[in-house]
Design a protein around this motif. Structure first.
Motif, PDB file in Angstrom:
ATOM      1  N   SER A 294      20.306   1.182  -1.284  1.00  0.00           N
ATOM      2  CA  SER A 294      20.138   2.034  -0.102  1.00  0.00           C
ATOM      3  C   SER A 294      20.030   3.506  -0.492  1.00  0.00           C
ATOM      4  N   ILE A 295      20.759   3.932  -1.511  1.00  0.00           N
ATOM      5  CA  ILE A 295      20.626   5.323  -1.973  1.00  0.00           C
ATOM      6  C   ILE A 295      19.238   5.550  -2.566  1.00  0.00           C
ATOM      7  N   LEU A 296      18.772   4.607  -3.373  1.00  0.00           N
ATOM      8  CA  LEU A 296      17.429   4.736  -3.944  1.00  0.00           C
ATOM      9  C   LEU A 296      16.352   4.681  -2.867  1.00  0.00           C
ATOM     10  N   ALA A 297      16.549   3.879  -1.847  1.00  0.00           N
ATOM     11  CA  ALA A 297      15.588   3.811  -0.743  1.00  0.00           C
ATOM     12  C   ALA A 297      15.571   5.117   0.037  1.00  0.00           C
ATOM     13  N   PHE A 298      16.739   5.751   0.200  1.00  0.00           N
ATOM     14  CA  PHE A 298      16.774   7.048   0.866  1.00  0.00           C
ATOM     15  C   PHE A 298      16.024   8.104   0.056  1.00  0.00           C
ATOM     16  N   VAL A 299      16.249   8.126  -1.246  1.00  0.00           N
ATOM     17  CA  VAL A 299      15.551   9.091  -2.100  1.00  0.00           C
ATOM     18  C   VAL A 299      14.046   8.836  -2.060  1.00  0.00           C
ATOM     19  N   PHE A 300      13.656   7.566  -2.095  1.00  0.00           N
ATOM     20  CA  PHE A 300      12.236   7.215  -2.013  1.00  0.00           C
ATOM     21  C   PHE A 300      11.643   7.654  -0.683  1.00  0.00           C
ATOM     22  N   SER A 301      12.349   7.370   0.409  1.00  0.00           N
ATOM     23  CA  SER A 301      11.836   7.726   1.739  1.00  0.00           C
ATOM     24  C   SER A 301      11.821   9.227   1.957  1.00  0.00           C
ATOM     25  N   ASN A 302      12.707   9.931   1.303  1.00  0.00           N
ATOM     26  CA  ASN A 302      12.787  11.375   1.480  1.00  0.00           C
ATOM     27  C   ASN A 302      11.758  12.120   0.640  1.00  0.00           C
ATOM     28  N   ASN A 303      11.452  11.613  -0.549  1.00  0.00           N
ATOM     29  CA  ASN A 303      10.588  12.348  -1.467  1.00  0.00           C
ATOM     30  C   ASN A 303       9.188  11.778  -1.595  1.00  0.00           C
ATOM     31  N   VAL A 304       9.056  10.484  -1.704  1.00  0.00           N
ATOM     32  CA  VAL A 304       7.761   9.867  -1.974  1.00  0.00           C
ATOM     33  C   VAL A 304       6.991   9.556  -0.695  1.00  0.00           C
ATOM     34  N   LEU A 305       7.678   9.073   0.307  1.00  0.00           N
ATOM     35  CA  LEU A 305       7.021   8.596   1.525  1.00  0.00           C
ATOM     36  C   LEU A 305       6.227   9.661   2.274  1.00  0.00           C
ATOM     37  N   PRO A 306       6.714  10.887   2.449  1.00  0.00           N
ATOM     38  CA  PRO A 306       5.889  11.880   3.155  1.00  0.00           C
ATOM     39  C   PRO A 306       4.581  12.206   2.433  1.00  0.00           C
ATOM     40  N   VAL A 307       4.627  12.296   1.132  1.00  0.00           N
ATOM     41  CA  VAL A 307       3.414  12.579   0.358  1.00  0.00           C
ATOM     42  C   VAL A 307       2.447  11.416   0.459  1.00  0.00           C
ATOM     43  N   ALA A 308       2.952  10.198   0.344  1.00  0.00           N
ATOM     44  CA  ALA A 308       2.099   9.019   0.434  1.00  0.00           C
ATOM     45  C   ALA A 308       1.487   8.886   1.830  1.00  0.00           C
ATOM     46  N   ASN A 309       2.263   9.179   2.876  1.00  0.00           N
ATOM     47  CA  ASN A 309       1.718   9.119   4.240  1.00  0.00           C
ATOM     48  C   ASN A 309       0.623  10.149   4.447  1.00  0.00           C
ATOM     49  N   LEU A 310       0.815  11.349   3.930  1.00  0.00           N
ATOM     50  CA  LEU A 310      -0.210  12.381   4.063  1.00  0.00           C
ATOM     51  C   LEU A 310      -1.493  11.972   3.353  1.00  0.00           C
ATOM     52  N   LYS A 311      -1.375  11.497   2.136  1.00  0.00           N
ATOM     53  CA  LYS A 311      -2.567  11.081   1.385  1.00  0.00           C
ATOM     54  C   LYS A 311      -3.229   9.866   2.031  1.00  0.00           C
ATOM     55  N   PHE A 312      -2.413   8.940   2.554  1.00  0.00           N
ATOM     56  CA  PHE A 312      -2.975   7.765   3.226  1.00  0.00           C
ATOM     57  C   PHE A 312      -3.756   8.161   4.474  1.00  0.00           C
ATOM     58  N   GLN A 313      -3.164   9.008   5.299  1.00  0.00           N
ATOM     59  CA  GLN A 313      -3.837   9.408   6.538  1.00  0.00           C
ATOM     60  C   GLN A 313      -5.112  10.192   6.258  1.00  0.00           C
ATOM     61  N   SER A 314      -5.092  11.076   5.258  1.00  0.00           N
ATOM     62  CA  SER A 314      -6.301  11.842   4.950  1.00  0.00           C
ATOM     63  C   SER A 314      -7.384  10.944   4.365  1.00  0.00           C
ATOM     64  N   LEU A 315      -7.008   9.991   3.513  1.00  0.00           N
ATOM     65  CA  LEU A 315      -8.002   9.070   2.963  1.00  0.00           C
ATOM     66  C   LEU A 315      -8.546   8.137   4.040  1.00  0.00           C
ATOM     67  N   LEU A 316      -7.696   7.678   4.947  1.00  0.00           N
ATOM     68  CA  LEU A 316      -8.154   6.824   6.043  1.00  0.00           C
ATOM     69  C   LEU A 316      -9.081   7.593   6.982  1.00  0.00           C
ATOM     70  N   TYR A 317      -8.786   8.863   7.205  1.00  0.00           N
ATOM     71  CA  TYR A 317      -9.672   9.685   8.031  1.00  0.00           C
ATOM     72  C   TYR A 317     -11.037   9.829   7.370  1.00  0.00           C
ATOM     73  N   ASP A 318     -11.054  10.058   6.061  1.00  0.00           N
ATOM     74  CA  ASP A 318     -12.322  10.167   5.348  1.00  0.00           C
ATOM     75  C   ASP A 318     -13.103   8.866   5.394  1.00  0.00           C
ATOM     76  N   VAL A 319     -12.418   7.743   5.274  1.00  0.00           N
ATOM     77  CA  VAL A 319     -13.099   6.444   5.325  1.00  0.00           C
ATOM     78  C   VAL A 319     -13.652   6.198   6.726  1.00  0.00           C
ATOM     79  N   ARG A 320     -12.905   6.547   7.755  1.00  0.00           N
ATOM     80  CA  ARG A 320     -13.383   6.340   9.127  1.00  0.00           C
ATOM     81  C   ARG A 320     -14.572   7.218   9.459  1.00  0.00           C
ATOM     82  N   GLN A 321     -14.681   8.376   8.848  1.00  0.00           N
ATOM     83  CA  GLN A 321     -15.778   9.294   9.136  1.00  0.00           C
ATOM     84  C   GLN A 321     -17.048   8.945   8.379  1.00  0.00           C
ATOM     85  N   GLN A 322     -16.951   8.054   7.407  1.00  0.00           N
ATOM     86  CA  GLN A 322     -18.155   7.649   6.686  1.00  0.00           C
ATOM     87  C   GLN A 322     -19.061   6.842   7.599  1.00  0.00           C
TER      88      GLN A 322
END
Length: 169
Positions: free
Chosen positions: A133-161
């Motif tokens: 649970s501590i490792l999951a908190f660190v993952f959700s706090n540090n990695v998840l926001p960056v991954a969500n941002l990159k996912f949403q921007s890449l999905l937006y680019d794919v949808r606009q193609q």
């Protein structure tokens, strides 16, 4: 003044050391029997969530002429969001499987008969779950926001193609 027998003191310390070795072996045994189902159930739930993602966004991916690395990046960034969802399910199901298996083979009864409480048997799994649970908190706090941002921007680019081919009715 009472004088203790050195043989008796040595036998008591030997008994305590052997009991600690026994408890450590039980801890290792319980952890070994837990980690196999934990890894299996984690990847099972992870796969189910990944397939749900693919079915949800299949319309945005098909027919765009996307390269394999773009789809792999999209799946990689999306999979980061599935880790916090799959971890609690895996912990719950694998602990049920572990203690069910220990109970089915009468190993819990043997541990209880030898004087080991159920809390003592569960202690390494509680500590491991706390660490996860501590490792999951660190993952959700540090990695998840960056991954969500990159996912949403890449999905937006794919949808606009534009469509790579035109399907006629």
């Amino acid at each position: 003044m009472s004088c203790q027998n050195p043989l008796r003191v040595n036998s008591i310390t030997f008994a305590l050391e052997s009991e600690l070795q026994f408890v450590k072996k039980i801890y290792l045994y319980v952890l070994k029997s837990y980690l196999g189902p934990f890894v299996l159930t984690f990847f099972f739930f992870f796969f189910i969530l990944l397939m749900q993602f693919l079915w949800k966004y299949i319309d945005d991916l098909v027919g765009k002429g996307l390269e394999a690395d773009v789809i792999a990046q999209l799946l990689f960034y999306a999979s980061a969001t599935f880790v916090p969802l799959a971890l609690p399910l895996a912990i719950l199901l694998s602990s049920l499987m572990t203690f069910g298996n220990l109970g089915e083979h009468y190993e819990l009864v043997a541990m209880k008969a030898s004087g080991i409480s159920v809390w003592k048997v569960m202690r390494p799994l509680v500590y491991l779950s706390f660490l996860i649970s501590i490792l999951a908190f660190v993952f959700s706090n540090n990695v998840l926001p960056v991954a969500n941002l990159k996912f949403q921007s890449l999905l937006y680019d794919v949808r606009q193609q534009k469509l790579a081919f035109n399907i006629k009715a």
